[in-house]
Design an enzyme around this catalytic site. Structure first.
Site, mmCIF file in Angstrom:
data_model
loop_
_atom_site.group_PDB
_atom_site.id
_atom_site.type_symbol
_atom_site.label_atom_id
_atom_site.label_comp_id
_atom_site.label_asym_id
_atom_site.label_seq_id
_atom_site.Cartn_x
_atom_site.Cartn_y
_atom_site.Cartn_z
ATOM 1 N N ASN A 7 -15.069 -3.079 -3.617
ATOM 2 C CA ASN A 7 -14.333 -3.534 -2.666
ATOM 3 C C ASN A 7 -14.298 -2.617 -1.438
ATOM 4 O OD1 ASN A 7 -12.634 -4.961 -1.084
ATOM 5 N ND2 ASN A 7 -10.835 -4.851 -2.559
ATOM 6 N N LYS A 44 -12.991 -3.511 1.424
ATOM 7 C CA LYS A 44 -11.743 -4.001 2.200
ATOM 8 C C LYS A 44 -12.515 -4.026 3.598
ATOM 9 C CE LYS A 44 -9.028 -1.896 -1.371
ATOM 10 N NZ LYS A 44 -7.806 -1.265 -1.707
ATOM 11 N N HIS A 94 -6.130 -10.430 -4.465
ATOM 12 C CA HIS A 94 -5.892 -9.065 -4.419
ATOM 13 C C HIS A 94 -4.468 -8.958 -3.768
ATOM 14 C CE1 HIS A 94 -6.495 -5.114 -3.039
ATOM 15 N NE2 HIS A 94 -7.163 -4.944 -3.758
ATOM 16 N N GLU A 152 -3.550 -7.053 -1.734
ATOM 17 C CA GLU A 152 -3.617 -6.919 -0.434
ATOM 18 C C GLU A 152 -3.374 -8.076 0.397
ATOM 19 O OE1 GLU A 152 -6.629 -3.975 -0.016
ATOM 20 O OE2 GLU A 152 -5.183 -2.493 -0.844
ATOM 21 N N GLU A 182 -4.891 -4.641 -11.334
ATOM 22 C CA GLU A 182 -4.934 -3.559 -10.476
ATOM 23 C C GLU A 182 -3.447 -3.243 -10.269
ATOM 24 O OE1 GLU A 182 -8.762 -3.108 -7.853
ATOM 25 O OE2 GLU A 182 -6.957 -4.249 -6.809
ATOM 26 N N GLY A 230 -5.157 3.020 -3.830
ATOM 27 C CA GLY A 230 -5.383 3.688 -2.734
ATOM 28 C C GLY A 230 -4.525 4.962 -2.688
ATOM 29 N N SER A 259 -7.464 3.425 -7.807
ATOM 30 C CA SER A 259 -7.884 4.985 -7.789
ATOM 31 C C SER A 259 -8.935 5.455 -8.797
ATOM 32 C CB SER A 259 -6.442 5.936 -7.813
ATOM 33 O OG SER A 259 -5.702 5.714 -6.803
#
Ligand code: 13P
Length: 264
Positions: free
Chosen positions: A9, A11, A95, A97, A180, A186, A226
């Protein structure tokens, strides 16, 4: 028997040209001989260029989001039909995000709500993608506050049930789910492999209740957060972890290639 899957991904990173160079380098390292499913999810704008590169290889193409209606007055949105035009096979949905939850907050707190998806919109997106023949990668996972409050399993179960309302087991059969944990995204703080396996096993059990055992045994469950070349093998060795959804490390050819090898 579930075949492993590793998805990158990107992003909101990389131009088309940078993406093309990266995929070319990955293919150079791999000699185009992946034994597993490898998916690249570039930005919408890079999709046409990366689609061209992927067409000459076994790498599959994914999108990072979509809208659920086919066409109409929905400014700024991209429909599953428009993705299918570029042979997009997979699409990330839900996701953290796009749910408005960031592992490492780099934007003003007051703007977070602007991104937020609900279980209902995620459910609509899944239905639209299945209709179009695009495989959804449904992301679920708890925030640090939810984990510390002992709510990990209940949060994820609610996310799964909300996302899958009204979807028949026959359609769900090809689904991909990505666990996730928001706090691991991240941050360099990977979830311990035994705990990731426990949660992925819980997810499989829950999918069995929502659909049936045969369907849940067929659904691939990925871990994301990660994932790096030095922790991938330990995670992927777990029986309920069928691969990874990789952010940062998917944008370094050598690292992504090593993660693919770990999944093989
Ligand atoms: P990182 O691998 O950078 O932690 O990102 C994970 C992720 O969010 C993939 O969708």
């Amino acid at each position: 028997m579930r075949s492993p899957l590793v998805a990158g991904n990107w992003k909101m990173n990389l131009t088309s040209a940078e993406g093309e160079a990266l995929v070319t380098e990955i293919l150079h390292l791999a000699g185009e001989n992946f034994k597993i499913d490898v998916v690249i999810c570039p930005s919408f704008l890079a999709i046409p260029k990366i689609a061209d590169v992927c067409r000459r290889s076994r790498i599959k193409l994914g999108a990072q989001n979509c809208f659920w209606v086919d066409k109409g007055a929905f400014t700024g949105q991209v429909s599953p039909t428009q993705l299918a035009e570029f042979h997009v096979d997979y699409c990330i949905v839900g996701h953290s995000e796009t749910r408005g939850k960031f592992g490492k907050l780099e934007i003003p707190e007051s703007t977070v709500g602007l991104f937020s998806e609900s279980d209902e919109t995620i459910n609509l997106k899944l239905k639209a993608l299945f209709y179009q023949g695009v495989t959804p990668i449904l992301c679920v996972g708890e925030t640090l506050a939810e984990r510390e409050a002992g709510q990990t399993d209940s949060v994820i179960e609610a996310q799964l049930r909300g996302a899958l309302v009204g979807i028949e087991p026959a359609e769900m059969y090809g689904l991909v789910v990505a666990y996730e944990p928001v706090w691991a995204i991240g941050t360099g703080q990977v979830c311990d492999a035994a705990e990731a396996e426990r949660v992925c096993g819980m997810i499989r059990g829950c999918l069995g209740q929502i659909a049936d055992d045969e369907t849940s045994e067929n659904i691939r469950i990925l871990y994301g957060g990660s994932v790096k070349s030095d922790n991938a093998a330990e995670l992927f060795r777990m029986p309920n972890i069928d691969g990874g959804l990789v952010g940062g490390a998917s944008m370094v050819a050598k690292d992504f290639y090593q993660i693919i090898v770990a999944a093989e």
